[in-house]
Motif scaffolding. Structure first.
Motif, PDB file in Angstrom:
ATOM      1  N   VAL A  53      18.776  30.915   2.608  1.00 43.07           N
ATOM      2  CA  VAL A  53      20.208  30.922   2.882  1.00 43.07           C
ATOM      3  C   VAL A  53      20.653  32.376   3.005  1.00 43.07           C
ATOM      4  O   VAL A  53      20.388  33.197   2.120  1.00 43.07           O
ATOM      5  CB  VAL A  53      21.000  30.233   1.746  1.00 43.07           C
ATOM      6  CG1 VAL A  53      22.502  30.321   2.023  1.00 43.07           C
ATOM      7  CG2 VAL A  53      20.584  28.778   1.609  1.00 43.07           C
ATOM      8  N   LEU A  54      21.290  32.707   4.107  1.00 39.60           N
ATOM      9  CA  LEU A  54      21.767  34.071   4.322  1.00 39.60           C
ATOM     10  C   LEU A  54      22.909  34.367   3.361  1.00 39.60           C
ATOM     11  O   LEU A  54      23.914  33.668   3.327  1.00 39.60           O
ATOM     12  CB  LEU A  54      22.242  34.240   5.772  1.00 39.60           C
ATOM     13  CG  LEU A  54      22.776  35.618   6.145  1.00 39.60           C
ATOM     14  CD1 LEU A  54      21.662  36.659   6.083  1.00 39.60           C
ATOM     15  CD2 LEU A  54      23.400  35.587   7.545  1.00 39.60           C
ATOM     16  N   VAL A  55      22.740  35.409   2.552  1.00 40.71           N
ATOM     17  CA  VAL A  55      23.774  35.820   1.600  1.00 40.71           C
ATOM     18  C   VAL A  55      24.719  36.821   2.244  1.00 40.71           C
ATOM     19  O   VAL A  55      25.932  36.714   2.146  1.00 40.71           O
ATOM     20  CB  VAL A  55      23.131  36.435   0.339  1.00 40.71           C
ATOM     21  CG1 VAL A  55      24.198  36.956  -0.614  1.00 40.71           C
ATOM     22  CG2 VAL A  55      22.243  35.418  -0.358  1.00 40.71           C
ATOM     23  N   SER A  56      24.154  37.808   2.891  1.00 43.42           N
ATOM     24  CA  SER A  56      24.969  38.818   3.570  1.00 43.42           C
ATOM     25  C   SER A  56      24.089  39.623   4.518  1.00 43.42           C
ATOM     26  O   SER A  56      22.861  39.478   4.521  1.00 43.42           O
ATOM     27  CB  SER A  56      25.643  39.757   2.569  1.00 43.42           C
ATOM     28  OG  SER A  56      24.673  40.496   1.854  1.00 43.42           O
ATOM     29  N   LYS A  57      24.732  40.450   5.305  1.00 43.82           N
ATOM     30  CA  LYS A  57      24.013  41.350   6.203  1.00 43.82           C
ATOM     31  C   LYS A  57      24.467  42.780   5.938  1.00 43.82           C
ATOM     32  O   LYS A  57      25.622  43.034   5.621  1.00 43.82           O
ATOM     33  CB  LYS A  57      24.265  40.980   7.667  1.00 43.82           C
ATOM     34  CG  LYS A  57      23.503  39.751   8.129  1.00 43.82           C
ATOM     35  CD  LYS A  57      23.620  39.563   9.631  1.00 43.82           C
ATOM     36  CE  LYS A  57      22.765  38.382  10.099  1.00 43.82           C
ATOM     37  NZ  LYS A  57      22.834  38.211  11.572  1.00 43.82           N
ATOM     38  N   VAL A  58      23.522  43.700   6.068  1.00 44.55           N
ATOM     39  CA  VAL A  58      23.824  45.121   5.918  1.00 44.55           C
ATOM     40  C   VAL A  58      23.635  45.764   7.279  1.00 44.55           C
ATOM     41  O   VAL A  58      22.554  45.686   7.860  1.00 44.55           O
ATOM     42  CB  VAL A  58      22.885  45.789   4.887  1.00 44.55           C
ATOM     43  CG1 VAL A  58      23.236  47.264   4.735  1.00 44.55           C
ATOM     44  CG2 VAL A  58      22.964  45.078   3.546  1.00 44.55           C
ATOM     45  N   ASN A  59      24.690  46.364   7.789  1.00 42.56           N
ATOM     46  CA  ASN A  59      24.566  47.118   9.037  1.00 42.56           C
ATOM     47  C   ASN A  59      25.353  48.418   8.896  1.00 42.56           C
ATOM     48  O   ASN A  59      26.216  48.539   8.039  1.00 42.56           O
ATOM     49  CB  ASN A  59      25.046  46.302  10.252  1.00 42.56           C
ATOM     50  CG  ASN A  59      26.357  45.610   9.993  1.00 42.56           C
ATOM     51  OD1 ASN A  59      27.256  46.193   9.399  1.00 42.56           O
ATOM     52  ND2 ASN A  59      26.466  44.364  10.413  1.00 42.56           N
ATOM     53  N   GLY A  60      25.041  49.392   9.713  1.00 48.34           N
ATOM     54  CA  GLY A  60      25.581  50.718   9.473  1.00 48.34           C
ATOM     55  C   GLY A  60      24.806  51.321   8.312  1.00 48.34           C
ATOM     56  O   GLY A  60      23.905  50.698   7.753  1.00 48.34           O
ATOM     57  N   GLU A  61      25.131  52.521   7.936  1.00 50.86           N
ATOM     58  CA  GLU A  61      24.391  53.170   6.858  1.00 50.86           C
ATOM     59  C   GLU A  61      24.809  52.596   5.505  1.00 50.86           C
ATOM     60  O   GLU A  61      25.972  52.293   5.285  1.00 50.86           O
ATOM     61  CB  GLU A  61      24.620  54.684   6.897  1.00 50.86           C
ATOM     62  CG  GLU A  61      24.058  55.336   8.156  1.00 50.86           C
ATOM     63  CD  GLU A  61      23.950  56.845   8.036  1.00 50.86           C
ATOM     64  OE1 GLU A  61      24.170  57.384   6.941  1.00 50.86           O
ATOM     65  OE2 GLU A  61      23.634  57.484   9.055  1.00 50.86           O
ATOM     66  N   GLY A  62      23.842  52.438   4.611  1.00 46.96           N
ATOM     67  CA  GLY A  62      24.155  51.922   3.287  1.00 46.96           C
ATOM     68  C   GLY A  62      22.907  51.656   2.475  1.00 46.96           C
ATOM     69  O   GLY A  62      21.802  51.535   3.011  1.00 46.96           O
ATOM     70  N   ILE A 154      29.733  36.377  14.228  1.00 48.23           N
ATOM     71  CA  ILE A 154      29.438  35.917  12.878  1.00 48.23           C
ATOM     72  C   ILE A 154      27.971  36.143  12.539  1.00 48.23           C
ATOM     73  O   ILE A 154      27.611  36.521  11.433  1.00 48.23           O
ATOM     74  CB  ILE A 154      29.799  34.423  12.717  1.00 48.23           C
ATOM     75  CG1 ILE A 154      31.297  34.222  12.999  1.00 48.23           C
ATOM     76  CG2 ILE A 154      29.451  33.947  11.318  1.00 48.23           C
ATOM     77  CD1 ILE A 154      32.213  35.006  12.098  1.00 48.23           C
ATOM     78  N   GLY A 155      27.088  35.893  13.483  1.00 46.48           N
ATOM     79  CA  GLY A 155      25.677  36.189  13.295  1.00 46.48           C
ATOM     80  C   GLY A 155      24.964  35.302  12.300  1.00 46.48           C
ATOM     81  O   GLY A 155      23.928  35.687  11.764  1.00 46.48           O
ATOM     82  N   MET A 156      25.505  34.124  12.013  1.00 42.00           N
ATOM     83  CA  MET A 156      24.823  33.191  11.115  1.00 42.00           C
ATOM     84  C   MET A 156      25.200  31.761  11.476  1.00 42.00           C
ATOM     85  O   MET A 156      26.200  31.527  12.159  1.00 42.00           O
ATOM     86  CB  MET A 156      25.165  33.485   9.654  1.00 42.00           C
ATOM     87  CG  MET A 156      26.616  33.286   9.265  1.00 42.00           C
ATOM     88  SD  MET A 156      26.922  33.608   7.486  1.00 42.00           S
ATOM     89  CE  MET A 156      27.184  35.375   7.498  1.00 42.00           C
ATOM     90  N   LYS A 157      24.394  30.808  11.028  1.00 40.88           N
ATOM     91  CA  LYS A 157      24.670  29.409  11.287  1.00 40.88           C
ATOM     92  C   LYS A 157      25.902  28.954  10.515  1.00 40.88           C
ATOM     93  O   LYS A 157      26.258  29.539   9.483  1.00 40.88           O
ATOM     94  CB  LYS A 157      23.470  28.554  10.898  1.00 40.88           C
ATOM     95  CG  LYS A 157      22.214  28.840  11.698  1.00 40.88           C
ATOM     96  CD  LYS A 157      21.042  27.997  11.205  1.00 40.88           C
ATOM     97  CE  LYS A 157      19.779  28.294  11.983  1.00 40.88           C
ATOM     98  NZ  LYS A 157      18.627  27.501  11.484  1.00 40.88           N
ATOM     99  N   LYS A 158      26.527  27.884  11.029  1.00 37.80           N
ATOM    100  CA  LYS A 158      27.732  27.369  10.380  1.00 37.80           C
ATOM    101  C   LYS A 158      27.452  26.992   8.924  1.00 37.80           C
ATOM    102  O   LYS A 158      28.280  27.234   8.035  1.00 37.80           O
ATOM    103  CB  LYS A 158      28.264  26.153  11.142  1.00 37.80           C
ATOM    104  CG  LYS A 158      29.569  25.598  10.559  1.00 37.80           C
ATOM    105  CD  LYS A 158      30.021  24.341  11.284  1.00 37.80           C
ATOM    106  CE  LYS A 158      30.498  24.660  12.676  1.00 37.80           C
ATOM    107  NZ  LYS A 158      31.046  23.461  13.359  1.00 37.80           N
TER     108      LYS A 158
END
Length: 204
Positions: A53-62, A154-158
Motif C-alpha cells: 500500500v502506497l503511504v507517500s511519495k518523496v519528490n524534490g530534494e529531501g 495523484i500518481g496512485m490508485k484510487k
C-alpha cells in the motif's frame, strides 16, 4: 541551512536507482538513510493481506529514513524508485564520523526530524477530526500550488488514495463527485483539476 546540507552531502555517496528498483525493504535494519537529489521515491507498507500500500511519495530534494537510522530501528516502510532517481546514501558510521567535526550536522538532522514529527501530528489531527471531504480538500489545496493549470497528478490508485485519507474507495468516489458537482474540481483519470482553490480552502 543550505550550506549545512551542502557540507552534509560530502559525508555520503551518490547512488542511482532505476525506476522500479527497491532502495530498501520494510523490516530490514536501517543501517543507512538517504537524501533524494532527483527523481521520485514511493514509500510502501504491507497490508494484512500482504499487499503493498502506497503511504507517500518523496519528490524534490529531501531526506528518507533518517529517523529509523538514528533510532537504530528497522525500516518502517519499503522504498522503491517511482522514477529513475539519484540519491545520496549515508551510513550511520560515516555520518557520525563526519558530524563529530561539525555539530551543525546533528542540529540539521534534529530540525528535519522535528519538522516531520509536526507533519505527522498534523496528519493525525486531520484523520481524527476532519471529515472525509475536508481531508480531500486539504490534500488538494496543499498539492495545487505551482501545478500547471490546476491539474494535480495523484500518481496512485484510487484504493491507495482512499487508504491515505482513511476512508473506503466508495466514500472517496462519493466525496470527489460531490466536490465536482459543486464546481470545485474535475476528475480526469488519475489526475484532478482544481477549478476553485479559494473555495476549497474555505472547506478546510
Amino acid at each position: 541551512m543550505e550550506e549545512t546540507i551542502s557540507k552534509l552531502k560530502s559525508l555520503g555517496r551518490e547512488v542511482f536507482y532505476p525506476k522500479g528498483v527497491y532502495i530498501f525493504h520494510m523490516g530490514d535494519p536501517a543501517a543507512s538513510f538517504f537524501y533524494l537529489l532527483e527523481g521520485e521515491i514511493g514509500l510502501y507498507r504491507l497490508s494484512r493481506e500482504g499487499k503493498e500500500v502506497l503511504v507517500s511519495k518523496v519528490n524534490g530534494e529531501g531526506f528518507i529514513a533518517e529517523a529509523a537510522a538514528f533510532a537504530d530501528a528497522p525500516y518502517p516502510v519499503s522504498a522503491r524508485a517511482a522514477k529513475d532517481s539519484r540519491l545520496i546514501r549515508f551510513t550511520m558510521e560515516s555520518f557520525r564520523k563526519g558530524a563529530l567535526s561539525d555539530p551543525a550536522h546533528f542540529e540539521l538532522m534534529a530540525s528535519v526530524m522535528a519538522e516531520k514529527c509536526l507533519h505527522l501530528a498534523g496528519r493525525i489531527d486531520t484523520l481524527s477530526i476532519k471529515s472525509p471531504k475536508e481531508r480531500i480538500a486539504e490534500y488538494l489545496v496543499a498539492h495545487c500550488k505551482g501545478c500547471s493549470g490546476g491539474l494535480i497528478d495523484i500518481g496512485m490508485k484510487k484504493a491507495d488514495l482512499a487508504k491515505y485519507f482513511g476512508i473506503s474507495p466508495e466514500a472517496l468516489s462519493r466525496n470527489l463527485k460531490q466536490l465536482a458537482d459543486e464546481g470545485l474540481i474535475e476528475v480526469v483519470g488519475r489526475k484532478i483539476r482544481v477549478k476553485d482553490c479559494k473555495r476549497l480552502k474555505n472547506l478546510i
